[in-house]
Motif scaffolding. Structure first.
Motif, PDB file in Angstrom:
ATOM      1  N   GLY A 124      -9.265  -2.361 -44.699  1.00 30.00           N
ATOM      2  CA  GLY A 124      -8.814  -0.974 -44.795  1.00 30.00           C
ATOM      3  C   GLY A 124      -9.592  -0.117 -43.810  1.00 30.00           C
ATOM      4  O   GLY A 124      -9.693  -0.430 -42.623  1.00 30.00           O
ATOM      5  N   ASP A 125     -10.179   0.965 -44.291  1.00 30.06           N
ATOM      6  CA  ASP A 125     -10.948   1.879 -43.451  1.00 30.06           C
ATOM      7  C   ASP A 125     -12.408   1.476 -43.321  1.00 30.06           C
ATOM      8  O   ASP A 125     -13.187   2.168 -42.656  1.00 30.06           O
ATOM      9  N   LEU A 126     -12.805   0.392 -43.947  1.00 36.91           N
ATOM     10  CA  LEU A 126     -14.188  -0.087 -43.903  1.00 36.91           C
ATOM     11  C   LEU A 126     -14.360  -1.124 -42.797  1.00 36.91           C
ATOM     12  O   LEU A 126     -13.558  -2.048 -42.673  1.00 36.91           O
ATOM     13  N   GLY A 127     -15.404  -0.958 -41.997  1.00 37.22           N
ATOM     14  CA  GLY A 127     -15.719  -1.918 -40.954  1.00 37.22           C
ATOM     15  C   GLY A 127     -17.155  -2.399 -41.099  1.00 37.22           C
ATOM     16  O   GLY A 127     -18.017  -1.691 -41.623  1.00 37.22           O
ATOM     17  N   PHE A 128     -17.440  -3.607 -40.619  1.00 36.77           N
ATOM     18  CA  PHE A 128     -18.786  -4.164 -40.724  1.00 36.77           C
ATOM     19  C   PHE A 128     -18.925  -5.279 -39.709  1.00 36.77           C
ATOM     20  O   PHE A 128     -17.931  -5.826 -39.208  1.00 36.77           O
ATOM     21  N   ASP A 148     -32.771 -11.760 -31.849  1.00 33.64           N
ATOM     22  CA  ASP A 148     -32.589 -10.426 -32.432  1.00 33.64           C
ATOM     23  C   ASP A 148     -31.267 -10.358 -33.191  1.00 33.64           C
ATOM     24  O   ASP A 148     -30.294 -11.024 -32.845  1.00 33.64           O
ATOM     25  N   LEU A 149     -31.232  -9.492 -34.206  1.00 36.46           N
ATOM     26  CA  LEU A 149     -30.026  -9.291 -35.016  1.00 36.46           C
ATOM     27  C   LEU A 149     -29.708  -7.806 -35.101  1.00 36.46           C
ATOM     28  O   LEU A 149     -30.607  -6.977 -35.271  1.00 36.46           O
ATOM     29  N   TYR A 150     -28.418  -7.491 -34.990  1.00 38.93           N
ATOM     30  CA  TYR A 150     -27.964  -6.117 -35.180  1.00 38.93           C
ATOM     31  C   TYR A 150     -26.844  -6.112 -36.208  1.00 38.93           C
ATOM     32  O   TYR A 150     -25.874  -6.874 -36.085  1.00 38.93           O
ATOM     33  N   TYR A 151     -26.990  -5.273 -37.238  1.00 40.17           N
ATOM     34  CA  TYR A 151     -25.993  -5.155 -38.295  1.00 40.17           C
ATOM     35  C   TYR A 151     -25.402  -3.744 -38.263  1.00 40.17           C
ATOM     36  O   TYR A 151     -26.091  -2.777 -37.927  1.00 40.17           O
ATOM     37  N   TYR A 163      -6.773  14.777 -36.715  1.00 38.60           N
ATOM     38  CA  TYR A 163      -8.193  14.496 -36.536  1.00 38.60           C
ATOM     39  C   TYR A 163      -8.561  13.245 -37.336  1.00 38.60           C
ATOM     40  O   TYR A 163      -7.882  12.879 -38.303  1.00 38.60           O
ATOM     41  N   ALA A 164      -9.654  12.606 -36.926  1.00 32.43           N
ATOM     42  CA  ALA A 164     -10.187  11.463 -37.663  1.00 32.43           C
ATOM     43  C   ALA A 164     -11.704  11.589 -37.722  1.00 32.43           C
ATOM     44  O   ALA A 164     -12.336  12.092 -36.777  1.00 32.43           O
ATOM     45  N   LEU A 165     -12.291  11.132 -38.812  1.00 30.26           N
ATOM     46  CA  LEU A 165     -13.732  11.213 -39.013  1.00 30.26           C
ATOM     47  C   LEU A 165     -14.261   9.811 -39.293  1.00 30.26           C
ATOM     48  O   LEU A 165     -13.701   9.076 -40.111  1.00 30.26           O
ATOM     49  N   GLY A 166     -15.334   9.454 -38.609  1.00 28.25           N
ATOM     50  CA  GLY A 166     -15.935   8.141 -38.803  1.00 28.25           C
ATOM     51  C   GLY A 166     -17.429   8.254 -38.994  1.00 28.25           C
ATOM     52  O   GLY A 166     -18.093   9.101 -38.380  1.00 28.25           O
ATOM     53  N   LEU A 167     -17.984   7.405 -39.837  1.00 27.97           N
ATOM     54  CA  LEU A 167     -19.417   7.377 -40.101  1.00 27.97           C
ATOM     55  C   LEU A 167     -19.905   5.942 -39.915  1.00 27.97           C
ATOM     56  O   LEU A 167     -19.322   5.002 -40.477  1.00 27.97           O
ATOM     57  N   THR A 168     -20.964   5.765 -39.131  1.00 23.64           N
ATOM     58  CA  THR A 168     -21.501   4.435 -38.843  1.00 23.64           C
ATOM     59  C   THR A 168     -22.993   4.391 -39.119  1.00 23.64           C
ATOM     60  O   THR A 168     -23.729   5.326 -38.762  1.00 23.64           O
ATOM     61  N   TYR A 169     -23.428   3.313 -39.770  1.00 24.53           N
ATOM     62  CA  TYR A 169     -24.862   3.041 -39.908  1.00 24.53           C
ATOM     63  C   TYR A 169     -25.146   1.678 -39.308  1.00 24.53           C
ATOM     64  O   TYR A 169     -24.437   0.701 -39.583  1.00 24.53           O
ATOM     65  N   GLY A 170     -26.164   1.608 -38.454  1.00 25.97           N
ATOM     66  CA  GLY A 170     -26.540   0.347 -37.837  1.00 25.97           C
ATOM     67  C   GLY A 170     -28.026   0.090 -38.000  1.00 25.97           C
ATOM     68  O   GLY A 170     -28.827   1.027 -38.151  1.00 25.97           O
ATOM     69  N   TYR A 171     -28.403  -1.186 -37.959  1.00 21.62           N
ATOM     70  CA  TYR A 171     -29.813  -1.549 -38.079  1.00 21.62           C
ATOM     71  C   TYR A 171     -30.114  -2.680 -37.105  1.00 21.62           C
ATOM     72  O   TYR A 171     -29.424  -3.700 -37.089  1.00 21.62           O
ATOM     73  N   TYR A 172     -31.136  -2.481 -36.288  1.00 23.74           N
ATOM     74  CA  TYR A 172     -31.560  -3.464 -35.294  1.00 23.74           C
ATOM     75  C   TYR A 172     -32.836  -4.146 -35.776  1.00 23.74           C
ATOM     76  O   TYR A 172     -33.846  -3.483 -36.018  1.00 23.74           O
ATOM     77  N   HIS A 181     -46.172  -6.271 -29.755  1.00 24.60           N
ATOM     78  CA  HIS A 181     -45.200  -5.219 -29.454  1.00 24.60           C
ATOM     79  C   HIS A 181     -45.098  -4.146 -30.530  1.00 24.60           C
ATOM     80  O   HIS A 181     -44.445  -3.127 -30.317  1.00 24.60           O
ATOM     81  N   GLY A 182     -45.720  -4.365 -31.684  1.00 19.89           N
ATOM     82  CA  GLY A 182     -45.590  -3.408 -32.772  1.00 19.89           C
ATOM     83  C   GLY A 182     -44.266  -3.583 -33.498  1.00 19.89           C
ATOM     84  O   GLY A 182     -43.483  -4.485 -33.203  1.00 19.89           O
ATOM     85  N   ASP A 183     -44.009  -2.705 -34.454  1.00 16.26           N
ATOM     86  CA  ASP A 183     -42.770  -2.741 -35.225  1.00 16.26           C
ATOM     87  C   ASP A 183     -41.687  -1.979 -34.476  1.00 16.26           C
ATOM     88  O   ASP A 183     -41.768  -0.759 -34.323  1.00 16.26           O
ATOM     89  N   LYS A 184     -40.671  -2.689 -34.014  1.00 17.95           N
ATOM     90  CA  LYS A 184     -39.599  -2.066 -33.242  1.00 17.95           C
ATOM     91  C   LYS A 184     -38.296  -1.941 -34.029  1.00 17.95           C
ATOM     92  O   LYS A 184     -37.342  -1.342 -33.533  1.00 17.95           O
ATOM     93  N   ASP A 185     -38.208  -2.521 -35.225  1.00 14.55           N
ATOM     94  CA  ASP A 185     -36.973  -2.458 -36.010  1.00 14.55           C
ATOM     95  C   ASP A 185     -36.622  -1.003 -36.308  1.00 14.55           C
ATOM     96  O   ASP A 185     -37.502  -0.189 -36.616  1.00 14.55           O
ATOM     97  N   TYR A 186     -35.322  -0.675 -36.229  1.00 18.91           N
ATOM     98  CA  TYR A 186     -34.931   0.699 -36.516  1.00 18.91           C
ATOM     99  C   TYR A 186     -33.496   0.755 -37.021  1.00 18.91           C
ATOM    100  O   TYR A 186     -32.690  -0.145 -36.786  1.00 18.91           O
ATOM    101  N   GLY A 187     -33.190   1.829 -37.712  1.00 20.86           N
ATOM    102  CA  GLY A 187     -31.833   2.117 -38.128  1.00 20.86           C
ATOM    103  C   GLY A 187     -31.331   3.370 -37.439  1.00 20.86           C
ATOM    104  O   GLY A 187     -32.108   4.167 -36.912  1.00 20.86           O
ATOM    105  N   HIS A 188     -30.027   3.555 -37.435  1.00 22.63           N
ATOM    106  CA  HIS A 188     -29.458   4.767 -36.841  1.00 22.63           C
ATOM    107  C   HIS A 188     -28.152   5.095 -37.547  1.00 22.63           C
ATOM    108  O   HIS A 188     -27.481   4.219 -38.117  1.00 22.63           O
ATOM    109  N   VAL A 189     -27.779   6.353 -37.511  1.00 18.83           N
ATOM    110  CA  VAL A 189     -26.542   6.811 -38.126  1.00 18.83           C
ATOM    111  C   VAL A 189     -25.783   7.665 -37.122  1.00 18.83           C
ATOM    112  O   VAL A 189     -26.403   8.381 -36.310  1.00 18.83           O
ATOM    113  N   GLN A 190     -24.451   7.585 -37.149  1.00 21.43           N
ATOM    114  CA  GLN A 190     -23.640   8.358 -36.215  1.00 21.43           C
ATOM    115  C   GLN A 190     -22.379   8.854 -36.907  1.00 21.43           C
ATOM    116  O   GLN A 190     -21.723   8.118 -37.650  1.00 21.43           O
ATOM    117  N   LEU A 191     -22.049  10.111 -36.650  1.00 23.58           N
ATOM    118  CA  LEU A 191     -20.841  10.742 -37.166  1.00 23.58           C
ATOM    119  C   LEU A 191     -19.940  11.061 -35.994  1.00 23.58           C
ATOM    120  O   LEU A 191     -20.377  11.676 -35.014  1.00 23.58           O
TER     121      LEU A 191
END
Length: 224
Positions: A124-128, A148-151, A163-172, A181-191
């Motif tokens: 449906g309207d859900l993506g992953f 490396d993994l990206y979800y 109009y259309a509205l989309g919301l995305t959350y990703g995690y690297y 190298h230290g902790d480089k893992d991060y998440g991000h959100v986009q509208l």
């Protein structure tokens, strides 16, 4: 594929159909005020142009290439993506599995090339989806090295007036030596708010990304 979201505008488009194969070749061009990839600017928070050519077959097989102008702070360059995969549907479930290679030909971007296998799904309207770095010019224990993994997960819905509205959350998640190298893992959100060929985006990444300023981006893209 980037909308990568993902270059020279001197591209041409064509479509060709065969009653035997029902294959299609198409082209795309675009421009954005800031080329974001997984929440991080690839164009030093400046404008970027892009373009690509795609081949698709009724069997679900596809292949293509995409170019984008970049600037990582070490000079202007071009990202060239090559990809191939297979997509289809099973009832209400859609799937897409493939391989993409990110190439950076300029000398200033030596040891930056890498390739990923990816699996994306929709219901449906859900993506992953998930992407795994299969090969890389970088050291295996460094960011963007092998392993490396990206979800990501996204949801979109239609609004009035087309109009259309989309919301995305990703995690690297980086398979690295954190003692070096230290902790480089991060998440991000986009509208993303879109209408026709135009999209307005608001993006925010975690501090660990090294690029955690809130981004406001306007993009245009079309295919033919």
């Amino acid at each position: 594929m980037k909308i990568r979201n993902t270059l020279p505008l001197a591209l041409f488009g064509l479509s060709m159909f065969s009653q035997a194969s029902f294959a299609e070749v198409s082209a795309n061009i675009g421009v954005t005020s800031n080329y974001l990839w997984r929440g991080v600017t690839q164009s030093a928070d400046g404008a970027s142009v892009s373009g690509g050519i795609d081949y698709s077959h009724e069997s679900g097989f596809y292949a293509g290439t995409w170019l984008g102008s970049i600037d990582w702070g070490n000079g202007n360059g071009v990202e060239t993506d090559w990809y191939a995969g297979y997509s289809g549907e099973a009832g209400d479930f859609g799937y897409d599995v493939g391989y993409i290679y990110y190439a950076y030909p300029e000398e200033e971007y030596d040891d930056s090339n890498f390739g990923e296998v990816y699996l994306n799904g929709s219901f449906g309207d859900l993506g992953f989806g998930v992407a795994y770095t299969l090969n890389s010019d970088a050291d295996d224990d460094a960011p963007f090295g092998k392993g490396d993994l990206y979800y990501h997960v996204s949801y979109s819905f239609a609004l009035p007036q087309d109009y259309a509205l989309g919301l995305t959350y990703g995690y690297y998640s980086f398979d690295i030596d954190e003692s070096v190298h230290g902790d480089k893992d991060y998440g991000h959100v986009q509208l993303d708010l879109s209408k026709g060929d135009f999209t307005f985006s608001i993006s925010k990444a975690d501090e660990e990304s090294g690029d955690d300023d809130t981004k406001f981006v306007v993009s245009w893209g079309t295919s033919f």
